[in-house]
Design a protein around this motif. Structure first.
Motif, PDB file in Angstrom:
ATOM      1  N   LYS A 138      10.481 -23.166 -35.027  1.00 43.08           N
ATOM      2  CA  LYS A 138      10.025 -21.857 -35.492  1.00 43.08           C
ATOM      3  C   LYS A 138       8.602 -21.930 -36.027  1.00 43.08           C
ATOM      4  CE  LYS A 138      14.277 -19.388 -36.685  1.00 43.08           C
ATOM      5  NZ  LYS A 138      15.112 -18.841 -37.793  1.00 43.08           N
ATOM      6  N   SER A 139       8.261 -23.052 -36.663  1.00 39.02           N
ATOM      7  CA  SER A 139       6.934 -23.195 -37.261  1.00 39.02           C
ATOM      8  C   SER A 139       5.821 -23.253 -36.208  1.00 39.02           C
ATOM      9  CB  SER A 139       6.875 -24.453 -38.138  1.00 39.02           C
ATOM     10  OG  SER A 139       6.785 -25.634 -37.350  1.00 39.02           O
ATOM     11  N   GLU A 156       5.526 -21.221 -33.639  1.00 41.97           N
ATOM     12  CA  GLU A 156       5.184 -19.854 -33.238  1.00 41.97           C
ATOM     13  C   GLU A 156       4.967 -19.740 -31.725  1.00 41.97           C
ATOM     14  OE1 GLU A 156       1.889 -18.778 -35.729  1.00 41.97           O
ATOM     15  OE2 GLU A 156       3.198 -18.381 -37.452  1.00 41.97           O
ATOM     16  N   LYS A 212       0.385 -29.259 -33.933  1.00 43.11           N
ATOM     17  CA  LYS A 212      -0.427 -28.931 -35.106  1.00 43.11           C
ATOM     18  C   LYS A 212      -1.520 -29.955 -35.406  1.00 43.11           C
ATOM     19  CE  LYS A 212       2.937 -25.952 -37.349  1.00 43.11           C
ATOM     20  NZ  LYS A 212       3.621 -25.590 -38.622  1.00 43.11           N
ATOM     21  N   SER A 264      11.675 -26.611 -37.461  1.00 45.74           N
ATOM     22  CA  SER A 264      10.449 -27.187 -36.896  1.00 45.74           C
ATOM     23  C   SER A 264       9.900 -26.330 -35.761  1.00 45.74           C
ATOM     24  CB  SER A 264      10.707 -28.603 -36.392  1.00 45.74           C
ATOM     25  OG  SER A 264      11.042 -29.471 -37.447  1.00 45.74           O
TER      26      SER A 264
END
Length: 290
Positions: free
Chosen positions: A101-102, A104, A74, A99
């Motif tokens: 899952k965020s 994607e 990110k 974490s």
């Protein structure tokens, strides 16, 4: 050679539990500049390997809560296609799931230990462009062997990035506690992590025994805010946690003599920055290729 104290002087405080390790790690992670230092090293690593331009399959060994993996994607732009995260500590896994899952992207969490018997499920990717050890080698009985085992999972042109401490106060206070403790209760093998391990040891072992491995290193000084600990503020319930994590034991349960020696070792390794005591140490980034 390390010598043990006489029985009358033995410390009998046990190592941190999985829950204690996860709890104290979370506090330490919030007060250290090490993530900023690691971010700078990782940014250069990602650029050098063009990991923003091409999709990357990553294996992360000892992923903890996944905080740094999220930062890689990110904030640093890692073009992550798939990640396999290895984390045996179930106290960490519940946070790791959130974490990943965020991000994607496709991911798997493996709670096995990364030892010579470790295998990846047949239907999953078997080779990786990027293998990460983010301060996780402390938890291995054979850190050098584990690094070499990891190279078996590298795709052609793949790289291993290892973050590990340099010499300094963390290794020194852990080694001191080992020396003062009853080895039947507290020893590196009984702890989740051997915090006496340093970059110099890994580099030395790889240089002597692994001629087929190419190593480059980057290092930078970082700081951990220990002001509450040094000033002994009574109204901060977590003030000792960051020291507990480095020691792998509860500082408050040690004898007065041992606490005094460790306290002095920490203060002697501090700089005062903007009026706060900051515990200094070195962070190394080691890049391996075969």
């Amino acid at each position: 050679m390390m010598t043990h104290a006489t029985p009358q002087q033995f410390e009998t405080t046990p190592p941190l539990t999985d829950e204690g390790y996860a709890r104290t790690f979370a506090v330490m992670a919030d007060v250290t500049s090490e993530y900023d230092v690691m971010s700078g090293i990782a940014d250069r690593f990602i650029s050098d390997n063009k990991f923003r331009e091409k999709p990357v399959k990553m294996l992360t060994v000892g992923a903890g809560r996944g905080k740094f993996e999220v930062q890689l994607v990110k904030e640093l732009g890692l073009n992550l296609e798939y990640v396999c995260a290895i984390e045996p500590n179930m106290e960490q896994v519940k946070h790791l799931e959130v974490s990943l899952k965020s991000l994607e992207v496709e991911y798997d969490i493996n709670t096995s230990f990364f030892d010579p018997q470790f295998r990846i499920e047949e239907e999953k990717p078997q080779k990786f462009d990027f293998i990460l050890f983010c301060h996780s080698l402390y938890g291995f009985d054979d850190p050098h062997g584990s690094v070499l085992h990891a190279t078996n999972f590298l795709a052609p042109g793949g790289k291993v990035l290892i973050f590990i401490q340099g010499g300094g106060a963390t290794a020194a206070i852990f080694s001191y506690l080992v020396e003062k403790s009853d080895p039947a209760i507290f020893s590196p093998k009984k702890c989740i992590g051997d915090h006496s391990l340093t970059a110099d040891e890994i580099i030395s072992q790889l240089s002597k025994n692994s001629e087929h491995v190419s190593i480059t290193t980057m290092s930078e000084r970082c700081y951990e805010d220990v002001d509450d600990f040094v000033r002994k503020r009574p109204n901060v319930p977590t003030r000792d946690y960051k020291i507990d994590f480095s020691l792998q034991a509860e500082y408050g349960k040690l004898s007065e003599e041992t606490r005094g020696v460790i306290f002095k070792m920490i203060v002697d390794n501090c700089d005062v920055v903007e009026g706060r005591y900051k515990w200094k140490h070195w962070c190394f980034g080691m890049v391996l290729s075969v």
